[in-house]
Write an enzyme that holds these catalytic residues in place. Structure first.
Site, PDB file in Angstrom:
ATOM      1  N   GLU A   1      -8.646   0.206  -3.032  1.00 26.66           N
ATOM      2  CA  GLU A   1      -9.528   0.148  -1.874  1.00 26.66           C
ATOM      3  C   GLU A   1     -10.425   1.377  -1.843  1.00 26.66           C
ATOM      4  O   GLU A   1     -10.034   2.453  -2.300  1.00 26.66           O
ATOM      5  CB  GLU A   1      -8.714   0.141  -0.572  1.00 26.66           C
ATOM      6  CG  GLU A   1      -7.849  -1.061  -0.343  1.00 26.66           C
ATOM      7  CD  GLU A   1      -7.141  -0.973   1.002  1.00 26.66           C
ATOM      8  OE1 GLU A   1      -7.168   0.111   1.637  1.00 26.66           O
ATOM      9  OE2 GLU A   1      -6.553  -1.976   1.414  1.00 26.66           O
TER      10      GLU A   1
ATOM     11  N   HIS B   1      -5.615   3.655  -1.875  1.00 31.03           N
ATOM     12  CA  HIS B   1      -6.937   3.980  -1.336  1.00 31.03           C
ATOM     13  C   HIS B   1      -7.208   5.453  -1.630  1.00 31.03           C
ATOM     14  O   HIS B   1      -6.852   6.337  -0.835  1.00 31.03           O
ATOM     15  CB  HIS B   1      -6.984   3.713   0.168  1.00 31.03           C
ATOM     16  CG  HIS B   1      -8.338   3.850   0.771  1.00 31.03           C
ATOM     17  ND1 HIS B   1      -8.703   3.187   1.929  1.00 31.03           N
ATOM     18  CD2 HIS B   1      -9.432   4.559   0.413  1.00 31.03           C
ATOM     19  CE1 HIS B   1      -9.962   3.506   2.243  1.00 31.03           C
ATOM     20  NE2 HIS B   1     -10.407   4.342   1.329  1.00 31.03           N
TER      21      HIS B   1
ATOM     22  N   ASN C   1       0.859  -1.184   0.000  1.00 32.28           N
ATOM     23  CA  ASN C   1       0.000   0.000   0.000  1.00 32.28           C
ATOM     24  C   ASN C   1       0.898   1.238   0.000  1.00 32.28           C
ATOM     25  O   ASN C   1       1.707   1.438   0.918  1.00 32.28           O
ATOM     26  CB  ASN C   1      -0.894  -0.017   1.238  1.00 32.28           C
ATOM     27  CG  ASN C   1      -1.925   1.091   1.229  1.00 32.28           C
ATOM     28  OD1 ASN C   1      -1.629   2.232   0.899  1.00 32.28           O
ATOM     29  ND2 ASN C   1      -3.152   0.769   1.618  1.00 32.28           N
TER      30      ASN C   1
ATOM     31  N   HIS D   1      -3.757  -4.516   7.832  1.00 30.19           N
ATOM     32  CA  HIS D   1      -3.845  -3.506   8.878  1.00 30.19           C
ATOM     33  C   HIS D   1      -2.929  -3.867  10.041  1.00 30.19           C
ATOM     34  O   HIS D   1      -3.116  -4.881  10.704  1.00 30.19           O
ATOM     35  CB  HIS D   1      -5.269  -3.282   9.404  1.00 30.19           C
ATOM     36  CG  HIS D   1      -5.463  -1.901   9.951  1.00 30.19           C
ATOM     37  ND1 HIS D   1      -5.863  -0.835   9.175  1.00 30.19           N
ATOM     38  CD2 HIS D   1      -5.258  -1.389  11.186  1.00 30.19           C
ATOM     39  CE1 HIS D   1      -5.927   0.262   9.907  1.00 30.19           C
ATOM     40  NE2 HIS D   1      -5.560  -0.042  11.130  1.00 30.19           N
TER      41      HIS D   1
ATOM     42  N   ARG E   1       4.704  18.506   0.849  1.00 28.66           N
ATOM     43  CA  ARG E   1       5.457  19.614   0.268  1.00 28.66           C
ATOM     44  C   ARG E   1       4.926  20.057  -1.091  1.00 28.66           C
ATOM     45  O   ARG E   1       5.392  21.052  -1.649  1.00 28.66           O
ATOM     46  CB  ARG E   1       6.933  19.212   0.120  1.00 28.66           C
ATOM     47  CG  ARG E   1       7.720  19.163   1.404  1.00 28.66           C
ATOM     48  CD  ARG E   1       7.998  20.533   1.977  1.00 28.66           C
ATOM     49  NE  ARG E   1       8.885  21.318   1.125  1.00 28.66           N
ATOM     50  CZ  ARG E   1      10.198  21.333   1.246  1.00 28.66           C
ATOM     51  NH1 ARG E   1      10.792  20.577   2.182  1.00 28.66           N
ATOM     52  NH2 ARG E   1      10.936  22.078   0.448  1.00 28.66           N
TER      53      ARG E   1
END
EC number: 2.6.99.2
Length: 237
Positions: free
Chosen positions: A70, A43, A7, A190, A18
């Site tokens: 996702e 995601h 991910n 996760h 920035r």
């Protein structure tokens, strides 16, 4: 071997801090694949606080492994899926304001809506996965809505692993065994990291894929990105 999808949301977070395009999420994705990972996960949240909609379209042009998108299945997300056609769509139940995905779907309460959404996504030729807690009833509900895979939400495992690994994994093993019996593929994600990953896949060897972002990018600050990818792949072997 369980596949590693990285991910890259946190790469986009750093870039956005920035402005400009440093680091480039497109180049990082290409390098992650070159270093051996088998997938890229993003995601694209509505507020674009990390991955932007443009990023998704740019990544579609360069990702050669599995591209996993996702998101919460609102109209915006469904439009992205229709136009980008990723390899996999992972549906999460969290509304736009939450910091990060923090719960799985109630597949019983949302059976009708999930069935319709998943049917629409599969009609596009996209494999579906839905975020679920390690609960056998929720896995049974996932089977009824027609998803190809579930993604086990592993925060509770990661927290419990620090105290007693065998207790922490128990519900996940039961959920995975039920999914396997029902013919559903199994993903997980996760709070997985180099400390708890090996035990997870040893105890659930039928795991198809893990999606890891935050911990992996943090480790890359110390070990370098290429070496970090190899360290995670080693844990999965």
């Amino acid at each position: 071997m369980t596949r590693l999808s990285v991910n890259i949301n946190k790469v986009a977070t750093l870039r956005n801090a920035r402005g400009g395009n440093n680091p480039s999420v497109v180049q990082v994705a290409k390098d992650i694949e070159r270093f051996g990972a088998q997938g890229i996960t993003v995601h694209p949240r509505p507020d674009e606080r990390h991955i932007t909609t443009k990023d998704v379209y740019d990544l579609k042009e360069v990702v050669t492994t599995e591209f996993n998108i996702e998101g919460y299945p609102d109209d915006r997300f469904m439009k992205i899926l229709e136009e980008v056609r990723p390899d996999q769509a992972t549906l999460v139940p969290d509304p736009p304001h939450v910091l990060t995905s923090n719960a799985g779907w109630d597949t019983v309460e949302n059976e009708k809506s999930l069935t319709e959404i998943i049917s629409s996504i599969k009609a596009l030729g996209i494999r579906t996965s839905i975020f679920v807690n390690p609960n056998v009833e929720m896995v049974e509900g996932a089977s009824k809505v027609g998803t190809d895979r579930i993604e086990l939400y592993t925060e509770m495992y990661a927290t419990g692993f620090l105290k007693e690994p065998s207790t922490a994994i128990a519900d996940y093993k039961a959920a995975a065994q039920k999914a396997e019996a029902l013919g559903i593929g199994i993903n997980a994600g996760h709070d997985l990291d180099l400390n708890n990953l090996k035990y997870l896949v040893q105890e659930i060897p039928m795991m198809d894929e893990v999606s890891i972002g935050h911990a992996l990018i943090c480790d890359a600050l110390y070990y370098g990105l290429e070496n970090t990818i190899q360290l995670y792949l080693r844990e999965l072997q």
